[in-house]
Design a protein around this motif. Structure first.
Motif, PDB file in Angstrom:
ATOM      1  N   ALA A 227      -3.538  -3.455 -23.206  1.00 48.81           N
ATOM      2  CA  ALA A 227      -4.282  -2.584 -22.766  1.00 48.81           C
ATOM      3  C   ALA A 227      -5.284  -2.932 -21.823  1.00 48.81           C
ATOM      4  N   VAL A 228      -5.944  -4.099 -22.210  1.00 47.32           N
ATOM      5  CA  VAL A 228      -7.073  -4.625 -21.670  1.00 47.32           C
ATOM      6  C   VAL A 228      -6.560  -5.529 -20.391  1.00 47.32           C
ATOM      7  N   ARG A 229      -5.616  -6.215 -20.689  1.00 44.25           N
ATOM      8  CA  ARG A 229      -5.084  -7.399 -19.692  1.00 44.25           C
ATOM      9  C   ARG A 229      -4.192  -7.141 -18.840  1.00 44.25           C
ATOM     10  N   VAL A 230      -4.363  -5.675 -18.158  1.00 38.89           N
ATOM     11  CA  VAL A 230      -3.398  -5.112 -17.004  1.00 38.89           C
ATOM     12  C   VAL A 230      -3.924  -5.697 -15.542  1.00 38.89           C
ATOM     13  N   VAL A 231      -3.130  -6.530 -14.895  1.00 35.91           N
ATOM     14  CA  VAL A 231      -3.645  -6.965 -13.730  1.00 35.91           C
ATOM     15  C   VAL A 231      -2.094  -6.766 -12.758  1.00 35.91           C
ATOM     16  N   ASP A 232      -0.996  -7.742 -13.361  1.00 34.15           N
ATOM     17  CA  ASP A 232       0.155  -7.826 -12.423  1.00 34.15           C
ATOM     18  C   ASP A 232       0.884  -6.566 -11.783  1.00 34.15           C
ATOM     19  N   HIS A 233       0.934  -5.772 -12.711  1.00 31.66           N
ATOM     20  CA  HIS A 233       1.847  -4.494 -12.172  1.00 31.66           C
ATOM     21  C   HIS A 233       1.171  -3.630 -11.614  1.00 31.66           C
ATOM     22  N   LEU A 234      -0.350  -3.510 -11.888  1.00 35.67           N
ATOM     23  CA  LEU A 234      -1.327  -2.482 -10.694  1.00 35.67           C
ATOM     24  C   LEU A 234      -1.262  -3.311  -9.407  1.00 35.67           C
ATOM     25  N   PHE A 235      -1.221  -4.561  -9.419  1.00 34.20           N
ATOM     26  CA  PHE A 235      -1.135  -5.196  -8.044  1.00 34.20           C
ATOM     27  C   PHE A 235       0.066  -4.969  -7.168  1.00 34.20           C
ATOM     28  N   ILE A 236       1.146  -4.699  -7.898  1.00 35.13           N
ATOM     29  CA  ILE A 236       2.295  -4.445  -7.161  1.00 35.13           C
ATOM     30  C   ILE A 236       2.477  -2.948  -7.173  1.00 35.13           C
ATOM     31  N   LEU A 237       2.201  -2.106  -7.650  1.00 30.82           N
ATOM     32  CA  LEU A 237       2.278  -0.551  -7.865  1.00 30.82           C
ATOM     33  C   LEU A 237       1.151   0.188  -6.990  1.00 30.82           C
ATOM     34  N   THR A 238      -0.057  -0.111  -7.413  1.00 32.63           N
ATOM     35  CA  THR A 238      -1.222   0.775  -6.796  1.00 32.63           C
ATOM     36  C   THR A 238      -2.395  -0.239  -6.193  1.00 32.63           C
ATOM     37  N   LYS A 239      -2.482  -1.301  -6.590  1.00 32.56           N
ATOM     38  CA  LYS A 239      -3.783  -2.143  -6.369  1.00 32.56           C
ATOM     39  C   LYS A 239      -4.948  -1.145  -6.800  1.00 32.56           C
ATOM     40  N   GLY A 240      -4.892  -0.827  -7.773  1.00 37.87           N
ATOM     41  CA  GLY A 240      -5.936   0.370  -8.543  1.00 37.87           C
ATOM     42  C   GLY A 240      -6.252   1.556  -7.793  1.00 37.87           C
ATOM     43  N   GLY A 241      -5.588   1.950  -6.699  1.00 39.41           N
ATOM     44  CA  GLY A 241      -5.708   3.007  -6.048  1.00 39.41           C
ATOM     45  C   GLY A 241      -4.937   4.217  -6.589  1.00 39.41           C
ATOM     46  N   PRO A 242      -5.008   5.456  -6.065  1.00 34.78           N
ATOM     47  CA  PRO A 242      -5.980   5.720  -5.060  1.00 34.78           C
ATOM     48  C   PRO A 242      -7.250   6.418  -5.387  1.00 34.78           C
ATOM     49  N   ASN A 243      -8.027   5.678  -4.545  1.00 31.91           N
ATOM     50  CA  ASN A 243      -9.674   5.981  -4.916  1.00 31.91           C
ATOM     51  C   ASN A 243      -9.862   5.544  -6.460  1.00 31.91           C
ATOM     52  N   ASN A 244      -9.607   4.357  -6.633  1.00 29.79           N
ATOM     53  CA  ASN A 244      -9.745   3.742  -8.081  1.00 29.79           C
ATOM     54  C   ASN A 244      -9.181   4.546  -9.275  1.00 29.79           C
ATOM     55  N   ALA A 245      -8.374   5.653  -8.746  1.00 34.63           N
ATOM     56  CA  ALA A 245      -7.586   6.482 -10.111  1.00 34.63           C
ATOM     57  C   ALA A 245      -6.630   5.430 -10.916  1.00 34.63           C
ATOM     58  N   THR A 246      -6.255   4.368 -10.712  1.00 36.57           N
ATOM     59  CA  THR A 246      -5.668   3.566 -11.597  1.00 36.57           C
ATOM     60  C   THR A 246      -6.305   2.248 -11.765  1.00 36.57           C
ATOM     61  N   ASN A 247      -7.702   2.052 -11.306  1.00 31.09           N
ATOM     62  CA  ASN A 247      -8.174   0.789 -11.241  1.00 31.09           C
ATOM     63  C   ASN A 247      -8.326   0.627 -13.042  1.00 31.09           C
ATOM     64  N   LEU A 248      -8.241  -0.598 -13.430  1.00 33.47           N
ATOM     65  CA  LEU A 248      -8.511  -0.915 -14.976  1.00 33.47           C
ATOM     66  C   LEU A 248      -9.435  -2.117 -14.993  1.00 33.47           C
ATOM     67  N   LEU A 249      -9.957  -2.336 -16.171  1.00 32.79           N
ATOM     68  CA  LEU A 249     -10.996  -3.343 -16.198  1.00 32.79           C
ATOM     69  C   LEU A 249     -10.596  -4.820 -15.660  1.00 32.79           C
ATOM     70  N   LEU A 250      -9.344  -5.268 -16.257  1.00 34.45           N
ATOM     71  CA  LEU A 250      -9.344  -6.840 -15.823  1.00 34.45           C
ATOM     72  C   LEU A 250      -9.083  -6.814 -14.174  1.00 34.45           C
ATOM     73  N   TYR A 251      -8.333  -5.903 -13.532  1.00 33.75           N
ATOM     74  CA  TYR A 251      -8.246  -5.555 -12.268  1.00 33.75           C
ATOM     75  C   TYR A 251      -9.334  -5.597 -11.767  1.00 33.75           C
ATOM     76  N   TYR A 252     -10.210  -4.907 -12.191  1.00 39.64           N
ATOM     77  CA  TYR A 252     -11.634  -4.734 -11.495  1.00 39.64           C
ATOM     78  C   TYR A 252     -12.370  -5.965 -11.345  1.00 39.64           C
ATOM     79  N   VAL A 253     -12.230  -6.774 -12.677  1.00 41.87           N
ATOM     80  CA  VAL A 253     -12.657  -8.225 -12.635  1.00 41.87           C
ATOM     81  C   VAL A 253     -12.012  -9.064 -11.510  1.00 41.87           C
ATOM     82  N   TYR A 254     -10.634  -9.011 -11.385  1.00 46.49           N
ATOM     83  CA  TYR A 254     -10.063  -9.870 -10.460  1.00 46.49           C
ATOM     84  C   TYR A 254     -10.442  -9.148  -8.887  1.00 46.49           C
ATOM     85  N   GLU A 255     -10.680  -7.917  -8.724  1.00 47.77           N
ATOM     86  CA  GLU A 255     -11.191  -7.562  -7.346  1.00 47.77           C
ATOM     87  C   GLU A 255     -12.569  -8.266  -7.164  1.00 47.77           C
TER      88      GLU A 255
END
Length: 295
Positions: A227-255
């Motif tokens: 639940a914490v190390r979510v990056v890859d499927h966020l990168f494909i599906l939403t890139k953390g959007g819309p308006n950070n609605a799906t942005n999670l911690l590790l993806y925020y670190v990546y950004e």
């Protein structure tokens, strides 16, 4: 004297056996952790200038960062949505395929198939499911006369859509552990319960589930890490959007590290994540293990 020499040789022998694992653990776990902690105390240098030591200033900025708190809230909702759902579904699937049913091997394979798919491939499959105009889900809803939402573009349903995909991906993996644990339970216990006239529900809660607690704790820790190390499927599906609605911690670190090029701030967030995981692990090993029945 000879006994002491023999004991020392055994100690040296044991240390040499542990040395390769210790070197790998120190190189790829402890040293990066220390380096991340040190980096979080600096500001990045610009145009060739050296990094500037600022102490805890990055942590003060983190406390005032509204985006960070929104991302942390998203991650909490994501964890509460995926962890209990995936564990309950995995346990139910394991109980189902552990019984006598036709084509049991095919059913097990069907349950486990999402696990062996690469996350990028799984995310692309679900992107087709969620597509607003041509997606499978909206076409099915349209056949019923219902207008489907924009699954990944609507902030009110986007995170739920990501949670659904994660549960589909993880449940089959957790099922394997539960299935192995169920097969290790002595069948004599169920035979004795049948002789006593114990109902299946009562046998499950009083016998089966307590014996599955070590597996449940193991799965729980793995689900928390996932639940914490979510990056890859966020990168494909939403890139953390819309308006950070799906942005999670590790993806925020990546950004912050690779999109905003603020690696010291990314290191600060990483340290906070590690501290939270350390607290959870401490609770697990000091509190929950004492309440667990080991065979």
């Amino acid at each position: 004297m000879a006994k002491r020499t023999s004991d020392r040789r055994m100690q040296v022998y044991g240390a040499l056996l542990l040395l390769p694992a210790a070197v790998l653990l120190g190189t790829f776990a402890y040293l990066p952790t220390v380096a991340t902690l040190i980096n979080s105390l600096f500001l990045p240098g610009f145009r060739g200038s050296p990094p500037e030591f600022v102490g805890l200033e990055n942590y003060a900025l983190l406390i005032e960062d509204r985006t960070f708190w929104k991302v942390a809230r998203n991650n909490l909702i994501y964890a509460l949505g995926t962890i209990p759902t995936a564990i309950a579904l995995a346990l139910g699937m394991a109980l189902f395929v552990n019984g006598r049913l036709p084509g049991r091997g095919l059913v097990r394979m069907a349950y486990f198939t999402p696990t062996i798919l690469p996350m990028i491939a799984a995310a692309n499959i679900w992107m087709f499911f969620y597509a607003p105009q041509i997606g499978l889900f909206n076409n099915l809803l349209g056949a019923l006369g219902v207008t489907g939402p924009n699954w990944l573009g609507d902030p009110s349903v986007a995170l739920t859509s990501v949670i659904a995909m994660a549960v589909w991906k993880e449940a089959g993996f957790f099922m394997i552990f539960y299935l192995a644990a169920l097969q290790s339970i002595p069948p004599e216990l169920e035979e004795a319960a049948n002789l006593e006239g114990t109902s299946r529900w009562s046998f499950f809660w009083r016998v089966t589930f307590p014996l599955l607690m070590p597996t449940t704790l193991f799965v729980l820790i793995n689900a928390l890490i996932n639940a914490v190390r979510v990056v890859d499927h966020l990168f494909i599906l939403t890139k953390g959007g819309p308006n950070n609605a799906t942005n999670l911690l590790l993806y925020y670190v990546y950004e912050n590290a690779f999109s905003f090029f603020d690696r010291t701030y990314a290191a600060t967030i990483t340290v906070i994540i590690l501290l939270v995981l350390a607290v959870v692990a401490t609770v697990k090993f000091t509190v929950l293990d004492r309440r667990t029945h080991y065979q």
